[in-house]
Design an enzyme around this catalytic site. Structure first.
Site, PDB file in Angstrom:
ATOM      1  N   ASP A  68       0.878  -1.167   0.000  1.00 20.86           N
ATOM      2  CA  ASP A  68       0.000   0.000   0.000  1.00 20.86           C
ATOM      3  C   ASP A  68       0.914   1.215   0.000  1.00 20.86           C
ATOM      4  OD1 ASP A  68      -1.668   2.141   0.519  1.00 20.86           O
ATOM      5  OD2 ASP A  68      -2.719   1.202   2.190  1.00 20.86           O
ATOM      6  N   SER A 147       1.760  11.579 -16.751  1.00 19.07           N
ATOM      7  CA  SER A 147       0.592  11.879 -17.569  1.00 19.07           C
ATOM      8  C   SER A 147       0.850  13.139 -18.384  1.00 19.07           C
ATOM      9  CB  SER A 147      -0.633  12.083 -16.677  1.00 19.07           C
ATOM     10  OG  SER A 147      -1.720  12.621 -17.401  1.00 19.07           O
ATOM     11  N   TYR A 160      -5.678  15.850 -10.181  1.00 16.96           N
ATOM     12  CA  TYR A 160      -4.881  14.785 -10.795  1.00 16.96           C
ATOM     13  C   TYR A 160      -3.681  15.375 -11.526  1.00 16.96           C
ATOM     14  CZ  TYR A 160      -3.653  10.852 -13.821  1.00 16.96           C
ATOM     15  OH  TYR A 160      -2.975   9.856 -14.475  1.00 16.96           O
ATOM     16  N   LYS A 164       0.413  14.868 -10.766  1.00 12.24           N
ATOM     17  CA  LYS A 164       1.348  14.355 -11.759  1.00 12.24           C
ATOM     18  C   LYS A 164       2.448  15.368 -12.071  1.00 12.24           C
ATOM     19  CE  LYS A 164      -0.164  10.212 -12.482  1.00 12.24           C
ATOM     20  NZ  LYS A 164       0.683   9.040 -12.163  1.00 12.24           N
TER      21      LYS A 164
END
Length: 297
Positions: A68, A147, A160, A164
């Protein structure tokens, strides 16, 4: 392409998508692969069983390891398990990630922390755990799955994209700091290929604020979905990303590019020169600051 000497590779986030494709491809190429999954007895029990069955059926050197990335103790245990089993780690692929999608003002700071905790701090925890052994052995590679949104921040996906972009900054810092120890740090900037990270995106808890965006948000989602559907043959498939990762794993030490863009042709051509330009500009600024000698070549 012939397979080089087998590498020992730890990949995070392998239940599906890029991670799942990557571990299967690497194992079939003859590498010793550790597929990182969280909650292997619960939500990822099926993925764990599938990977174990695949390894047995095809006689692959593929092993499931529980990890994790938001839990430092879990990360340390997983890395310790790999080192005890294999003796070293040649490459880490930081693929574990999640996506919060929606207007920024509808998110709480706690939700934002969760986004960064997985996408950015997750890579930090994993790399911090493996760097000591890589430094001792004198080689290693840290591969981050990034990304294109780290270069282009779209509306309604700001958290997000920010996570990134932060991951990209960490990647470059690791590259500069760790190069003297024989450790490379690189990023794969991937376009929005069909995986479950989009459909499984987490929405803001503050639905009232989200509702204020009404038809504009609905229209945005519709246009994006329609464009993706109509342009499916030009977008390609997610295994283009896993193929790029495999190529980086198998690239000789010291030869890996800092950035690899994997995207449809139009996006690729528009973005592939951005990182070289940014690195050139960084070199000029660093030289002017008197710290150019501390940047990786």
């Amino acid at each position: 392409m012939s397979t080089p000497d087998p590498r020992i590779v730890l990949v995070t986030g392998t239940s599906s998508g890029f991670g799942r494709l990557t571990v299967e491809a690497l194992a079939r190429r003859g590498h010793q692969v550790f597929a990182g999954l969280r909650d292997v007895a619960g939500r990822n029990a099926q993925a764990s069983a599938e990977l174990t069955a695949l390894a047995s059926a095809e006689r692959l050197d593929l092993h499931v390891v529980e990890i994790d990335v938001t839990d430092e103790a879990s990360v340390e245990r997983a890395v310790g398990t790999v080192l005890q089993t294999a003796g070293r780690i040649d490459v880490v692929v930081n693929n574990a990630g999640m996506n919060f999608a929606g207007p920024l003002e509808a998110y709480t700071a706690q939700e934002a922390h969760r986004q960064f905790d997985v996408n950015t701090l997750g890579a930090l925890r994993v790399n911090n755990a493996v760097i000591p052994s890589m430094r001792e052995q004198g080689h290693g590679a840290l591969i981050q799955i990034g990304s294109l949104s780290s270069w282009l921040t779209p509306p309604f996906n700001g958290l997000y994209a920010a996570s990134k972009a932060a991951q990209r900054s960490l990647t470059e810092a690791w590259q500069h700091e760790l190069a003297p120890y024989g450790i490379e740090s690189v990023v794969v900037d991937a376009a929005a290929y069909p995986t479950n990270i989009g459909p499984n995106a987490s929405l803001p808890q503050d639905q009232a604020r989200m509702g204020l965006y009404g038809e504009r948000l609905t229209s945005f989602i519709g246009d994006l979905t329609r464009r993706t559907t109509e342009n499916a043959e030009n977008i390609g498939s997610a295994d283009q990303v896993s193929d790029a990762v495999v190529a980086l794993v198998e690239t000789p030490q010291g030869k890996r590019p800092v950035q690899t863009v994997v995207a449809p042709a139009v996006q690729y051509e528009a973005l592939r020169e951005l990182n070289p330009q940014a690195l050139k500009a960084a070199r000029i600024v660093a030289d002017d600051m008197g710290i150019g000698a501390y940047l990786a070549d």
